[in-house]
Design a protein around this motif. Structure first.
Motif, PDB file in Angstrom:
ATOM      1  N   THR A   1     101.849  -4.061 -70.866  1.00  0.00           N
ATOM      2  CA  THR A   1     100.543  -3.417 -70.692  1.00  0.00           C
ATOM      3  C   THR A   1      99.395  -4.424 -70.633  1.00  0.00           C
ATOM      4  N   ALA A   2      99.724  -5.706 -70.595  1.00  0.00           N
ATOM      5  CA  ALA A   2      98.687  -6.742 -70.582  1.00  0.00           C
ATOM      6  C   ALA A   2      97.987  -6.847 -69.237  1.00  0.00           C
ATOM      7  N   SER A   3      98.579  -6.259 -68.200  1.00  0.00           N
ATOM      8  CA  SER A   3      97.988  -6.335 -66.860  1.00  0.00           C
ATOM      9  C   SER A   3      98.200  -5.015 -66.138  1.00  0.00           C
ATOM     10  N   LEU A   4      97.291  -4.723 -65.194  1.00  0.00           N
ATOM     11  CA  LEU A   4      97.443  -3.557 -64.320  1.00  0.00           C
ATOM     12  C   LEU A   4      97.949  -3.949 -62.940  1.00  0.00           C
ATOM     13  N   ASP A   5      98.127  -5.231 -62.710  1.00  0.00           N
ATOM     14  CA  ASP A   5      98.650  -5.695 -61.427  1.00  0.00           C
ATOM     15  C   ASP A   5     100.125  -5.319 -61.314  1.00  0.00           C
ATOM     16  N   MET A   6     100.486  -4.609 -60.257  1.00  0.00           N
ATOM     17  CA  MET A   6     101.845  -4.089 -60.125  1.00  0.00           C
ATOM     18  C   MET A   6     102.871  -5.208 -60.093  1.00  0.00           C
ATOM     19  N   GLY A   7     102.578  -6.288 -59.397  1.00  0.00           N
ATOM     20  CA  GLY A   7     103.509  -7.396 -59.327  1.00  0.00           C
ATOM     21  C   GLY A   7     103.774  -8.003 -60.688  1.00  0.00           C
ATOM     22  N   ARG A   8     102.730  -8.158 -61.498  1.00  0.00           N
ATOM     23  CA  ARG A   8     102.888  -8.741 -62.831  1.00  0.00           C
ATOM     24  C   ARG A   8     103.630  -7.802 -63.759  1.00  0.00           C
ATOM     25  N   VAL A   9     103.345  -6.504 -63.647  1.00  0.00           N
ATOM     26  CA  VAL A   9     104.043  -5.522 -64.481  1.00  0.00           C
ATOM     27  C   VAL A   9     105.539  -5.552 -64.179  1.00  0.00           C
ATOM     28  N   LEU A  10     105.892  -5.584 -62.891  1.00  0.00           N
ATOM     29  CA  LEU A  10     107.304  -5.602 -62.514  1.00  0.00           C
ATOM     30  C   LEU A  10     107.977  -6.903 -62.930  1.00  0.00           C
ATOM     31  N   THR A  11     107.257  -8.012 -62.797  1.00  0.00           N
ATOM     32  CA  THR A  11     107.817  -9.297 -63.214  1.00  0.00           C
ATOM     33  C   THR A  11     108.104  -9.301 -64.709  1.00  0.00           C
ATOM     34  N   MET A  12     107.165  -8.783 -65.492  1.00  0.00           N
ATOM     35  CA  MET A  12     107.367  -8.726 -66.942  1.00  0.00           C
ATOM     36  C   MET A  12     108.520  -7.789 -67.290  1.00  0.00           C
ATOM     37  N   LEU A  13     108.588  -6.643 -66.622  1.00  0.00           N
ATOM     38  CA  LEU A  13     109.690  -5.715 -66.855  1.00  0.00           C
ATOM     39  C   LEU A  13     111.026  -6.398 -66.616  1.00  0.00           C
ATOM     40  N   ASN A  14     111.124  -7.160 -65.547  1.00  0.00           N
ATOM     41  CA  ASN A  14     112.399  -7.786 -65.214  1.00  0.00           C
ATOM     42  C   ASN A  14     112.730  -8.969 -66.111  1.00  0.00           C
ATOM     43  N   ARG A  15     111.720  -9.593 -66.700  1.00  0.00           N
ATOM     44  CA  ARG A  15     112.006 -10.620 -67.706  1.00  0.00           C
ATOM     45  C   ARG A  15     112.721 -10.011 -68.908  1.00  0.00           C
ATOM     46  N   TYR A  16     112.247  -8.863 -69.341  1.00  0.00           N
ATOM     47  CA  TYR A  16     112.876  -8.219 -70.492  1.00  0.00           C
ATOM     48  C   TYR A  16     114.229  -7.613 -70.103  1.00  0.00           C
ATOM     49  N   LEU A  17     114.345  -7.079 -68.895  1.00  0.00           N
ATOM     50  CA  LEU A  17     115.641  -6.578 -68.444  1.00  0.00           C
ATOM     51  C   LEU A  17     116.672  -7.701 -68.392  1.00  0.00           C
ATOM     52  N   PHE A  18     116.209  -8.894 -68.011  1.00  0.00           N
ATOM     53  CA  PHE A  18     117.130 -10.025 -67.969  1.00  0.00           C
ATOM     54  C   PHE A  18     117.656 -10.359 -69.364  1.00  0.00           C
TER      55      PHE A  18
END
Length: 319
Positions: free
Chosen positions: A39-56
């Protein structure tokens, strides 16, 4: 196809998966840390990148893709691989796009459960990022033609220029102006002029790639930003655009067909140029083309000079 639902999670439709053969693991993440990060950013690319870091951290996938056709969004990371999990995401009945995870070995049922739990936590952040993206799209779109506007040019252009410099890739810009357009408005009225502008916008899209950015700067001035395009390729694109506009026309209520032609200036990025300087160089070339007789394509100062002119005139001689 199997449907998966959990309390306080998005509706997740598992579109395809591999048979679970991997042994379950005990990997866990801190949900509070995850929510703070995503939730630190509203940029879609950053949100997805962060999501995939945790999924990894959970499943060590090798690649991912996200697409939302309704919003025209597409992101990806990593590499494609043999086994895939595809999720159609929705929250409160609203489509939130499709997420694909890939890796070389199959995903176990336990891993799928952890993935779905994390997606449930991520759902509000994804929804907020999509809403923010919609606002940006509206702010960066020209309401008449549907092309990008000045805000889109300098926002997207700054990113593309940074990528071009970092990756040593070419970047070119076309600045074009419709010759004789004022006479269209004066002679036939602004509604007919607006209709012609819409037709010109369609011609620009047809003559360029999906990866190019077409912008209406205002009035009858347009800009096209061409990533990964050197001067020779930019000149070829400019000529396609010029010819497409020369064959573009609309018909008035009284049956009169009207059209315009275009003068186009071309510039290619060189070391030391920022986006404003690149635009100024292409704009100077545009006015040089007009002074040289209009209906021409001309490269800007600092580029190898090239000029093309087609003797064919549009159906209404307004150039």
């Amino acid at each position: 196809m199997s449907s998966i639902s959990q309390a306080d999670t998005p509706h997740l439709t598992l579109v395809s998966s591999s048979e679970p053969t991997s042994k379950p693991t005990s990997k866990r993440i801190d949900p509070v840390a995850f929510l703070q990060a995503i939730t630190a950013s509203l940029d879609m690319g950053r949100v997805l990148t962060m999501l995939n870091r945790y999924l990894f951290e959970l499943v060590e996938h090798s690649g991912w893709e996200y697409a939302n056709s309704a919003e025209g969004l597409a992101f990806e990371g990593g590499r494609t691989d043999r086994h895939r999990l595809e999720y159609d995401l929705a929250l409160n009945g609203a489509d939130m796009g499709r997420l694909v995870l890939m890796r070389g070995r199959r995903f176990s049922e336990a891993e799928q459960e952890r993935i779905e739990g994390l997606l449930g936590l991520a759902a509000p952040a994804l929804k907020n990022a999509l809403a923010y993206q919609t606002v940006l799209t509206q702010l960066e779109s020209d309401p008449l033609t549907g092309l990008g506007n000045r805000v889109a040019l300098f926002r997207e252009g700054a990113h593309w220029l940074a990528d071009a410099v970092r990756q040593s890739r070419p970047l070119s810009m076309l600045v074009l102006d419709l010759d004789g357009f004022k006479r269209v408005n004066d002679q036939f009225g602004h509604p007919e002029g607006d209709r012609l502008l819409k037709d010109v916008a369609k011609s620009l899209r047809a003559a360029t790639r999906a990866s190019d950015l077409c912008v209406r700067m205002g009035g009858d001035e347009f800009v096209i930003l061409l990533p990964g395009t050197d001067l020779a390729q930019a000149m070829e694109c400019a000529e396609r655009v010029r010819q497409a506009i020369a064959h573009c026309s609309s018909e008035t209520a009284t049956g009169v067909r009207i059209g315009v032609c275009a003068s186009i200036g071309v510039a290619t990025h060189r070391p030391g140029l920022d986006l404003d300087a690149l635009y100024a160089q292409a704009d100077d070339a545009l006015y040089a083309a007009k002074r040289a007789g209009r209906n021409r394509t001309l490269a800007g100062t600092g580029c190898a000079t090239a000029m093309v002119r087609d003797s064919a005139q549009p159906q209404a001689p307004l150039c």
